[in-house]
Design a protein around this motif. Sequence first.
Motif, PDB file in Angstrom:
ATOM      1  N   HIS A 178      70.312 -77.956 -79.871  1.00 24.09           N
ATOM      2  CA  HIS A 178      71.637 -77.996 -79.238  1.00 24.09           C
ATOM      3  C   HIS A 178      71.787 -79.248 -78.384  1.00 24.09           C
ATOM      4  N   TYR A 179      70.784 -79.513 -77.560  1.00 26.42           N
ATOM      5  CA  TYR A 179      70.851 -80.716 -76.712  1.00 26.42           C
ATOM      6  C   TYR A 179      70.991 -81.974 -77.570  1.00 26.42           C
ATOM      7  N   TRP A 205      59.607 -81.316 -73.456  1.00 28.94           N
ATOM      8  CA  TRP A 205      60.766 -80.422 -73.421  1.00 28.94           C
ATOM      9  C   TRP A 205      60.626 -79.374 -72.322  1.00 28.94           C
ATOM     10  N   LYS A 206      60.076 -79.806 -71.197  1.00 31.34           N
ATOM     11  CA  LYS A 206      60.027 -78.938 -70.017  1.00 31.34           C
ATOM     12  C   LYS A 206      61.256 -79.226 -69.162  1.00 31.34           C
ATOM     13  N   ALA A 224      70.899 -69.176 -74.238  1.00 29.53           N
ATOM     14  CA  ALA A 224      69.762 -69.744 -73.513  1.00 29.53           C
ATOM     15  C   ALA A 224      69.707 -69.217 -72.081  1.00 29.53           C
ATOM     16  N   VAL A 225      70.862 -69.133 -71.434  1.00 33.76           N
ATOM     17  CA  VAL A 225      70.908 -68.620 -70.055  1.00 33.76           C
ATOM     18  C   VAL A 225      70.465 -67.164 -70.026  1.00 33.76           C
ATOM     19  N   GLU A 226      70.975 -66.366 -70.956  1.00 32.37           N
ATOM     20  CA  GLU A 226      70.635 -64.940 -70.983  1.00 32.37           C
ATOM     21  C   GLU A 226      69.142 -64.729 -71.226  1.00 32.37           C
ATOM     22  N   GLU A 227      68.576 -65.498 -72.141  1.00 27.80           N
ATOM     23  CA  GLU A 227      67.153 -65.344 -72.437  1.00 27.80           C
ATOM     24  C   GLU A 227      66.287 -65.789 -71.272  1.00 27.80           C
ATOM     25  N   LEU A 228      66.703 -66.865 -70.609  1.00 29.69           N
ATOM     26  CA  LEU A 228      65.945 -67.344 -69.456  1.00 29.69           C
ATOM     27  C   LEU A 228      66.000 -66.324 -68.323  1.00 29.69           C
ATOM     28  N   GLN A 248      59.878 -73.812 -70.716  1.00 28.44           N
ATOM     29  CA  GLN A 248      59.883 -74.553 -71.973  1.00 28.44           C
ATOM     30  C   GLN A 248      61.212 -74.340 -72.679  1.00 28.44           C
ATOM     31  N   VAL A 249      61.897 -75.424 -73.021  1.00 29.17           N
ATOM     32  CA  VAL A 249      63.162 -75.310 -73.746  1.00 29.17           C
ATOM     33  C   VAL A 249      62.861 -74.839 -75.174  1.00 29.17           C
ATOM     34  N   PRO A 250      63.444 -73.715 -75.611  1.00 25.47           N
ATOM     35  CA  PRO A 250      63.150 -73.215 -76.957  1.00 25.47           C
ATOM     36  C   PRO A 250      63.717 -74.137 -78.037  1.00 25.47           C
ATOM     37  N   PRO A 251      63.145 -74.104 -79.244  1.00 22.51           N
ATOM     38  CA  PRO A 251      63.556 -75.036 -80.301  1.00 22.51           C
ATOM     39  C   PRO A 251      65.058 -75.023 -80.599  1.00 22.51           C
TER      40      PRO A 251
END
Length: 217
Positions: free
Chosen positions: A157-158, A174-175, A30-34, A149-152
């Motif tokens: 995971h959350y 999910w913002k 998630a960090v890398e994609e963001l 936007q948090v991806p699905p």
Amino acid sequence: MPHLQDQLDEITSNTRTLVQPERLAVSERAVEELFATGIEQQILAVGSKMPEFSLPDATGRVVKSSDLLALGPLVIDFFRGRWCPYCVTELEAWRDLYSIVRERGGLLVAISPQTMRQSDFMQDQHEIPFALLHDAGCSVAAQFGLAYQVPPYHQQHYRSVLVNIPFVNGDQSWKLLIPATYVIDRDGTVLFAEAHADFRVRPEPEDVLPYLPYRSR
């Protein structure tokens, strides 16, 4: 007083010891994609004019940026929520330096998408002396270029680690926002701006304080 980043690195080290590698891998992805979106380069930059805002604090009282800037320069800390240990540690660091902010004639507020009730809990539990403002749906954060936007897969995971973002934030959007620190001059000009797609990295408050211009209160 220990450096903030040293404290955050200790959280990271402890997490890597306690959390299963497959769970860590989701956060790393998630960090890398963001980061790859270029969001860090799209934030409201130094020299820009800050968008005005009116947001409720933990008691429901509406706080206006224009009223704050009428009193002095402003430090704004954007944080994810009380569920994030990195954010808690950062706000506690600012808590311990709050008297210096005030001595310099400045004010400090922290903004997150979490509900006023969550902020009330946080303020009481961690003895936060400055206002925690509720930014529903990250609307103000979006104006600063911080919202995403948090991806699905990350939503899942959350949920799996029992971080209920819709409950904490009071909506189903999910913002979230990338953590950021700003210093705003009284005319609304951005004097300092730093944000990181990697939630484990934050600016040192002691490095931010010099950007507060000395002004008599």
